[in-house]
Design a protein around this motif. Structure first.
Motif, mmCIF file in Angstrom:
data_model
loop_
_atom_site.group_PDB
_atom_site.id
_atom_site.type_symbol
_atom_site.label_atom_id
_atom_site.label_comp_id
_atom_site.label_asym_id
_atom_site.label_seq_id
_atom_site.Cartn_x
_atom_site.Cartn_y
_atom_site.Cartn_z
ATOM 1 N N GLY A 49 0.805 -1.215 0.000
ATOM 2 C CA GLY A 49 0.000 0.000 0.000
ATOM 3 C C GLY A 49 0.834 1.260 0.000
ATOM 4 N N LEU A 50 2.160 1.113 -0.187
ATOM 5 C CA LEU A 50 3.068 2.252 -0.251
ATOM 6 C C LEU A 50 3.863 2.159 -1.545
ATOM 7 C CD1 LEU A 50 4.777 4.650 0.776
ATOM 8 C CD2 LEU A 50 6.187 2.988 2.014
ATOM 9 N N THR B 256 -5.516 8.674 8.649
ATOM 10 C CA THR B 256 -6.453 8.581 9.778
ATOM 11 C C THR B 256 -7.706 9.412 9.533
ATOM 12 O OG1 THR B 256 -4.654 8.190 11.336
ATOM 13 C CG2 THR B 256 -6.722 8.984 12.257
ATOM 14 N N LEU B 257 -7.546 10.570 8.904
ATOM 15 C CA LEU B 257 -8.688 11.437 8.628
ATOM 16 C C LEU B 257 -9.650 10.823 7.616
ATOM 17 C CD1 LEU B 257 -6.854 14.873 8.369
ATOM 18 C CD2 LEU B 257 -8.520 14.231 10.124
ATOM 19 N N LEU B 258 -9.123 9.997 6.723
ATOM 20 C CA LEU B 258 -9.938 9.460 5.634
ATOM 21 C C LEU B 258 -10.482 8.063 5.912
ATOM 22 C CD1 LEU B 258 -7.647 10.615 2.678
ATOM 23 C CD2 LEU B 258 -9.779 11.675 3.425
ATOM 24 N N GLN B 259 -9.914 7.366 6.888
ATOM 25 C CA GLN B 259 -10.316 5.981 7.146
ATOM 26 C C GLN B 259 -11.780 5.857 7.560
ATOM 27 O OE1 GLN B 259 -7.296 4.763 9.967
ATOM 28 N NE2 GLN B 259 -6.209 3.557 8.431
ATOM 29 N N ARG C 298 -10.516 2.498 0.522
ATOM 30 C CA ARG C 298 -9.205 1.860 0.501
ATOM 31 C C ARG C 298 -8.152 2.930 0.256
ATOM 32 N NH1 ARG C 298 -7.247 -3.018 -3.589
ATOM 33 N NH2 ARG C 298 -5.199 -3.360 -2.616
ATOM 34 N N ILE C 299 -7.110 2.959 1.087
ATOM 35 C CA ILE C 299 -6.146 4.059 1.038
ATOM 36 C C ILE C 299 -4.745 3.544 0.729
ATOM 37 C CG2 ILE C 299 -5.138 5.985 2.310
ATOM 38 C CD1 ILE C 299 -7.672 6.000 4.045
ATOM 39 N N TRP C 300 -4.127 4.151 -0.283
ATOM 40 C CA TRP C 300 -2.736 3.903 -0.621
ATOM 41 C C TRP C 300 -1.955 5.196 -0.419
ATOM 42 C CZ3 TRP C 300 -4.879 2.120 -5.925
ATOM 43 C CH2 TRP C 300 -5.413 0.837 -5.818
#
Length: 225
Positions: free
Chosen positions: A55-56, A207-210, A215-217
């Motif tokens: 994810g990075l 953290t703000l978007l979770q 799904r966050i990359w």
């Protein structure tokens, strides 16, 4: 004929105003952009885009003279270099079949943006979008709530404390939160920054978007080992 005229004009411009490699400093050839071919071949790629479970996704390791790329972005307001490097990162993401719905650049405090003249993360995000094409949108949904000092010379714990509560949502009212929830739920989000050190900045934004069930990359130009 037109192509020959353009080539001639570029050659004359390079003679009068030599372009130099941002890494090694030597004069660039006509077909080279920002970085000479020798330095481009030696670019210390991370190949993170091949490890899809992380994810990075960083383009290169922050080492040696290649650190000058980030210096030029941050302190010399090199917008065209930021766009060019963003496109290189976008090509690698495309190669790894990493395609987000939204690209969200890490925001700068307005004082830093005023001093630098632009937010380099936003320009990098635009470069990525150019390579990924239609269906991908750049959205500036976050804001920097307080001024933070550069992370470059800080220890790990200091970096975490430096960005604690530094970020917020641009629209934090109940109506704004509801709008974000509709926009982001179930989507793939790519947070973009110039360099990743401890990951404190990326994690603060993540953290703000979770809360929006997306799904966050994270993607950066450089990665500090």
């Amino acid at each position: 004929m037109r192509c020959e005229i353009i080539t001639g004009c570029k050659s004359l411009a390079d003679l009068l105003f030599p372009r130099r490699c941002v890494v090694c400093g030597r004069d660039l050839l006509l077909f080279e952009k920002h970085i000479c071919m020798e330095c481009m071949v030696e670019l210390p790629l991370t190949y993170f885009w091949k490890w899809r479970t992380r994810g990075l996704y960083s383009l290169f390791y922050y080492s040696g003279d290649y650190r000058k790329i980030l210096y030029s972005l941050k302190y010399r307001s090199n917008v065209q270099l930021a766009l060019y490097m963003g496109r290189l990162l976008g090509q690698r993401l495309k190669e790894g079949d990493i395609r987000p719905d939204y690209i969200i650049p890490v925001p700068l405090h307005y004082l830093k943006r005023w001093k630098r003249g632009y937010n380099q993360s936003y320009i990098i995000a635009r470069g990525i979008k150019r390579e990924l094409g239609k269906g991908v949108a750049v959205r500036q949904l976050l804001k920097r709530r307080r001024f933070t000092k550069t992370q470059t010379r800080k220890e790990k714990r200091e970096r975490w404390l430096n960005v604690h509560n530094a970020f917020g949502l641009k629209r934090s009212s109940p109506r704004g939160i509801e709008r974000y929830a509709r926009m982001l739920r179930g989507k793939k989000i790519l947070i973009v920054d110039d360099v990743l050190t401890t990951g404190a900045t990326a994690d603060a934004c993540r953290t703000l978007l979770q809360r929006f069930d997306c799904r966050i990359w994270v993607a950066t130009l450089a990665y500090v080992e």
